[in-house]
Design a protein around this motif. Structure first.
Motif, PDB file in Angstrom:
ATOM      1  N   THR A 391       0.674  -1.107  -0.131  1.00 16.66           N
ATOM      2  CA  THR A 391      -0.251  -0.123  -0.201  1.00 16.66           C
ATOM      3  C   THR A 391       1.440   1.792   0.265  1.00 16.66           C
ATOM      4  O   THR A 391       2.367   1.106   0.436  1.00 16.66           O
ATOM      5  N   GLY A 392       0.242   2.181  -0.518  1.00 22.54           N
ATOM      6  CA  GLY A 392       1.336   3.506  -0.241  1.00 22.54           C
ATOM      7  C   GLY A 392       1.525   3.936  -1.861  1.00 22.54           C
ATOM      8  O   GLY A 392       1.586   3.649  -3.029  1.00 22.54           O
ATOM      9  N   GLY A 393       1.580   5.219  -2.021  1.00 21.08           N
ATOM     10  CA  GLY A 393       1.514   6.118  -3.487  1.00 21.08           C
ATOM     11  C   GLY A 393       3.092   5.161  -4.033  1.00 21.08           C
ATOM     12  O   GLY A 393       2.470   4.873  -5.343  1.00 21.08           O
ATOM     13  N   SER A 394       4.027   4.672  -3.365  1.00 24.92           N
ATOM     14  CA  SER A 394       5.104   4.481  -4.051  1.00 24.92           C
ATOM     15  C   SER A 394       5.159   3.510  -4.044  1.00 24.92           C
ATOM     16  O   SER A 394       6.264   2.854  -5.309  1.00 24.92           O
ATOM     17  N   THR A 395       4.429   2.060  -3.995  1.00 22.36           N
ATOM     18  CA  THR A 395       4.025   1.138  -4.291  1.00 22.36           C
ATOM     19  C   THR A 395       3.569   1.147  -5.757  1.00 22.36           C
ATOM     20  O   THR A 395       3.846   0.178  -7.129  1.00 22.36           O
ATOM     21  N   GLY A 396       3.279   1.884  -7.101  1.00 25.56           N
ATOM     22  CA  GLY A 396       2.815   2.292  -7.928  1.00 25.56           C
ATOM     23  C   GLY A 396       4.592   1.519  -9.434  1.00 25.56           C
ATOM     24  O   GLY A 396       4.109   1.515 -10.367  1.00 25.56           O
ATOM     25  N   PHE A 397       5.198   1.889  -8.253  1.00 28.30           N
ATOM     26  CA  PHE A 397       6.658   1.688  -8.862  1.00 28.30           C
ATOM     27  C   PHE A 397       6.928   0.314  -9.079  1.00 28.30           C
ATOM     28  O   PHE A 397       7.928   0.023  -8.027  1.00 28.30           O
ATOM     29  N   ARG A 398       6.582  -1.296 -10.174  1.00 32.25           N
ATOM     30  CA  ARG A 398       6.927  -1.782 -10.317  1.00 32.25           C
ATOM     31  C   ARG A 398       8.352  -2.504 -10.122  1.00 32.25           C
ATOM     32  O   ARG A 398       7.932  -4.108  -8.904  1.00 32.25           O
ATOM     33  N   PRO A 399       9.740  -2.324 -10.394  1.00 33.13           N
ATOM     34  CA  PRO A 399      10.680  -2.123 -10.245  1.00 33.13           C
ATOM     35  C   PRO A 399      11.235  -2.638  -8.280  1.00 33.13           C
ATOM     36  O   PRO A 399      11.768  -3.098  -7.215  1.00 33.13           O
ATOM     37  N   LEU A 400      10.129  -1.553  -7.825  1.00 30.70           N
ATOM     38  CA  LEU A 400      10.308  -1.553  -6.016  1.00 30.70           C
ATOM     39  C   LEU A 400       9.447  -2.529  -5.905  1.00 30.70           C
ATOM     40  O   LEU A 400      10.184  -3.521  -5.112  1.00 30.70           O
ATOM     41  N   THR A 401       8.286  -2.842  -6.202  1.00 33.59           N
ATOM     42  CA  THR A 401       7.810  -4.073  -5.476  1.00 33.59           C
ATOM     43  C   THR A 401       8.102  -5.033  -6.026  1.00 33.59           C
ATOM     44  O   THR A 401       7.995  -6.147  -5.155  1.00 33.59           O
ATOM     45  N   GLU A 402       8.861  -5.579  -7.343  1.00 34.68           N
ATOM     46  CA  GLU A 402       9.264  -6.731  -7.932  1.00 34.68           C
ATOM     47  C   GLU A 402      10.382  -6.963  -6.809  1.00 34.68           C
ATOM     48  O   GLU A 402      10.438  -8.550  -6.142  1.00 34.68           O
ATOM     49  N   ARG A 403      10.990  -6.386  -6.748  1.00 38.73           N
ATOM     50  CA  ARG A 403      12.410  -6.535  -5.625  1.00 38.73           C
ATOM     51  C   ARG A 403      11.928  -6.411  -3.984  1.00 38.73           C
ATOM     52  O   ARG A 403      12.475  -8.006  -3.533  1.00 38.73           O
ATOM     53  N   ILE A 404      11.333  -6.084  -3.571  1.00 33.94           N
ATOM     54  CA  ILE A 404      10.390  -6.683  -2.334  1.00 33.94           C
ATOM     55  C   ILE A 404      10.020  -8.131  -1.830  1.00 33.94           C
ATOM     56  O   ILE A 404       9.871  -8.943  -1.730  1.00 33.94           O
ATOM     57  N   ALA A 405       9.339  -8.004  -3.293  1.00 36.49           N
ATOM     58  CA  ALA A 405       8.144  -9.390  -3.187  1.00 36.49           C
ATOM     59  C   ALA A 405       9.799 -11.053  -3.340  1.00 36.49           C
ATOM     60  O   ALA A 405       9.442 -11.593  -2.773  1.00 36.49           O
ATOM     61  N   GLY A 416      -3.359  -2.905  -1.990  1.00 40.45           N
ATOM     62  CA  GLY A 416      -4.510  -2.447  -1.254  1.00 40.45           C
ATOM     63  C   GLY A 416      -4.946  -1.666  -2.189  1.00 40.45           C
ATOM     64  O   GLY A 416      -4.109  -1.411  -3.198  1.00 40.45           O
ATOM     65  N   ASP A 417      -5.559  -0.785  -2.286  1.00 40.96           N
ATOM     66  CA  ASP A 417      -5.207   0.373  -2.483  1.00 40.96           C
ATOM     67  C   ASP A 417      -4.575   1.660  -1.984  1.00 40.96           C
ATOM     68  O   ASP A 417      -4.196   1.831  -0.732  1.00 40.96           O
ATOM     69  N   ARG A 418      -3.535   1.855  -3.067  1.00 42.52           N
ATOM     70  CA  ARG A 418      -2.600   2.878  -3.171  1.00 42.52           C
ATOM     71  C   ARG A 418      -2.694   3.940  -2.494  1.00 42.52           C
ATOM     72  O   ARG A 418      -1.883   4.264  -1.076  1.00 42.52           O
ATOM     73  N   ASN A 419      -3.826   4.971  -1.973  1.00 43.60           N
ATOM     74  CA  ASN A 419      -3.701   6.165  -1.329  1.00 43.60           C
ATOM     75  C   ASN A 419      -5.005   6.259  -0.183  1.00 43.60           C
ATOM     76  O   ASN A 419      -4.861   6.347   0.344  1.00 43.60           O
ATOM     77  N   ALA A 420      -5.716   4.991  -0.176  1.00 43.81           N
ATOM     78  CA  ALA A 420      -6.895   4.909   0.695  1.00 43.81           C
ATOM     79  C   ALA A 420      -6.366   3.695   1.570  1.00 43.81           C
ATOM     80  O   ALA A 420      -7.851   3.363   2.775  1.00 43.81           O
ATOM     81  N   SER A 421      -6.180   2.598   1.484  1.00 41.53           N
ATOM     82  CA  SER A 421      -5.951   1.343   2.285  1.00 41.53           C
ATOM     83  C   SER A 421      -5.773   2.053   3.971  1.00 41.53           C
ATOM     84  O   SER A 421      -6.745   1.708   4.754  1.00 41.53           O
ATOM     85  N   VAL A 422      -4.801   2.533   4.022  1.00 40.52           N
ATOM     86  CA  VAL A 422      -4.250   2.909   5.465  1.00 40.52           C
ATOM     87  C   VAL A 422      -5.443   3.836   5.999  1.00 40.52           C
ATOM     88  O   VAL A 422      -5.550   3.654   7.852  1.00 40.52           O
ATOM     89  N   ALA A 423      -6.178   4.709   5.407  1.00 41.10           N
ATOM     90  CA  ALA A 423      -7.327   5.712   6.100  1.00 41.10           C
ATOM     91  C   ALA A 423      -7.356   4.826   6.538  1.00 41.10           C
ATOM     92  O   ALA A 423      -9.017   4.750   7.155  1.00 41.10           O
ATOM     93  N   GLN A 424      -8.556   3.867   5.183  1.00 43.73           N
ATOM     94  CA  GLN A 424      -9.205   2.567   5.874  1.00 43.73           C
ATOM     95  C   GLN A 424      -9.757   2.218   6.964  1.00 43.73           C
ATOM     96  O   GLN A 424      -9.853   1.578   8.121  1.00 43.73           O
ATOM     97  N   GLY A 425      -7.870   1.504   6.960  1.00 45.70           N
ATOM     98  CA  GLY A 425      -7.333   0.234   8.400  1.00 45.70           C
ATOM     99  C   GLY A 425      -7.396   1.817   9.296  1.00 45.70           C
ATOM    100  O   GLY A 425      -8.224   1.380  10.800  1.00 45.70           O
ATOM    101  N   LEU A 426      -7.396   2.857   9.197  1.00 46.53           N
ATOM    102  CA  LEU A 426      -7.100   3.689  10.300  1.00 46.53           C
ATOM    103  C   LEU A 426      -8.725   3.722  11.085  1.00 46.53           C
ATOM    104  O   LEU A 426      -8.639   4.111  12.005  1.00 46.53           O
ATOM    105  N   GLY A 427      -9.601   4.010  10.253  1.00 44.38           N
ATOM    106  CA  GLY A 427     -11.143   3.906  10.358  1.00 44.38           C
ATOM    107  C   GLY A 427     -11.421   2.885  11.170  1.00 44.38           C
ATOM    108  O   GLY A 427     -12.195   2.886  12.029  1.00 44.38           O
ATOM    109  N   VAL A 428     -11.131   0.939  10.496  1.00 47.53           N
ATOM    110  CA  VAL A 428     -11.191   0.123  11.643  1.00 47.53           C
ATOM    111  C   VAL A 428     -10.529   0.007  12.573  1.00 47.53           C
ATOM    112  O   VAL A 428     -11.573   0.250  14.218  1.00 47.53           O
TER     113      VAL A 428
END
Length: 435
Positions: A391-405, A416-428
């Motif tokens: 999650t988070g806006g920078s996870t749209g950078f595919r080479p980064l997520t591939e290296r972490i995975a 998750g929703d790059r810009n909203a997952s954290v806010a939704q979880g904070l709501g929970v």
């Protein structure tokens, strides 16, 4: 709460480096994101202080989010403020900055003003004042400095209390993302949450599942947290240094010398131009005069001419915006050409994935190492991780997520929703804290 007791609304705020959102409770239970700009539930974390046409006694006019960015792009007189979260924990928080026409604002007031705007939108929707809130925070506001990290949270708390949020609770942003992910699974999982936004890259190793989500206290389900103060704005900075600022003399050489090779042009101005909250320092009269006197330091006079155009026309924030756009274009899988005609007619710079990976390698490595450190802190082997949740806006950078995975090869990669997952979880989390 009894059936007849009035509903006391509460909210959850994801105050992000690049984008922000707010979830609001409902009388029927739960908390959901609300629209903050038209139909959009997320808004750029940006404030524009407009000073055009104001009388000397009038305060700057503030615009927020996309309106702030539009005012800047359209060339209105004033100051655009972004990445305000990055000043938390630094001496800058209590300092003032010029916004034009002899007016100045404190950085802390910029933060509180933005929080007030989000709160007002939620209060309008709730039809009641808001005094209770959960705020997200990165694992580390400041790397390797617990005192400054604690000061950063304290400063954010000060800003929140100053706008009337009296009952406050904090939750780590990657934990909030895990809570959002947990709502949709039907079996227990060990999840590595990678929350990579504009200012920080945070990791949490969390046990989630349908039985666990019924617990009020989830402390034992959090195996480890770790993070680094490296993320999207750092990527933009490196892209600008690699692809844009060389045409203005970054790493350029001076004139030929009889007693040795040419010296490299001094680089401080370029690092400042590539850092959001330092750009305006380049425009001070003494600094401009100093840069003007440096003309003879450049072997290629065109580089100095372009630099002075950046300074004289205050193009620094615009160049950083071009770097961000180039990063996004490459992240979406293509090469791009950066239009630099504001600096010189017909001037362009090419940028592709290979150039991006070269420019960002040190930052990407640091983020990967933070993922490894999270597993090490938990004493968990990479093969035991069931899923990595991005999650988070920078996870749209595919080479980064591939290296972490690749660090957890047996884990399912989920986005998750790059810009909203954290806010939704904070709501929970807010529902559990306040309801």
């Amino acid at each position: 709460m009894s059936a007849s007791a009035p509903h006391r609304p509460f909210c959850a705020i994801d105050f992000g480096t690049s984008n922000s959102a707010i979830a609001l409770s409902s009388p029927g239970g739960g908390a959901a994101l609300i629209p903050v700009e038209g139909a959009e539930c997320t808004m750029p974390t940006a404030v524009f202080y407009g000073v055009e046409g104001l009388a000397p006694h009038e305060p700057p006019q503030r615009l927020f989010g996309r309106q702030a960015l539009a005012a800047y792009v359209e060339g209105h007189e004033g100051r655009l403020m972004r990445s305000m979260k990055s000043v938390l924990g630094s001496p800058l928080a209590e300092q003032s900055t010029d916004v034009g026409e002899g007016r100045s604002v404190r950085y802390l007031d910029v933060v509180s003003g933005y929080l007030q705007h989000l709160k007002s939108l939620a209060e309008r929707r709730a039809g009641a004042p808001l005094e209770r809130a959960v705020l997200g925070r990165p694992v580390f506001f400041v790397d390797g400095d617990p005192a400054r990290d604690a000061q950063a949270q304290h400063t954010l708390e000060q800003a929140a209390r100053s706008v009337g949020l009296r009952e406050l609770s904090f939750q780590y942003e990657p934990i909030a993302a895990a809570l959002d992910h947990e709502q949709g699974i039907d079996r227990e999982q060990l999840v590595l949450v990678a929350d990579i936004g504009g200012g920080t890259s945070d990791f949490s190793l969390v046990r989630v599942g349908p039985e666990r989500r019924r617990r009020a206290d989830r402390k034992d389900d959090i195996l480890a947290n770790h993070g680094v103060h490296t993320a999207g704005t750092d990527f933009d900075r490196q892209v600008e240094l690699a692809a844009i600022l060389p045409v203005c003399g970054y790493r350029g050489l001076g004139p030929a010398r009889a007693d040795g090779p040419p010296r490299e042009v001094p680089s401080r101005v370029y690092f400042d131009l590539a850092t959001w909250h330092l750009i305006n320092t380049v425009y001070s009269a003494p600094r401009v005069a100093e840069l003007r006197r440096m003309r003879d330091f450049y072997g290629d006079p065109r580089q100095h001419q372009r630099l002075m155009r950046v300074v004289d026309e205050r193009l620094g924030h615009g160049l950083l915006g071009l770097a961000e756009a180039a990063k996004i274009a490459v992240a979406q899988g293509g090469d791009t050409v950066i239009d630099l005609s504001r600096l010189e007619a017909g001037l362009r710079a090419g940028f592709d994935e290979a150039a991006a990976l070269k420019a960002l390698d040190a930052e990407l490595q640091r983020i990967e190492d933070a993922a490894d450190e999270t597993l090490a802190l938990a004493g968990v082997n990479a093969g035991a991780v069931d899923a990595v949740y991005f999650t988070g806006g920078s996870t749209g950078f595919r080479p980064l997520t591939e290296r972490i995975a690749a660090r957890v090869p047996a884990a399912q990669a989920l986005h998750g929703d790059r810009n909203a997952s954290v806010a939704q979880g904070l709501g929970v989390h807010a529902q559990r804290v306040f309801a």
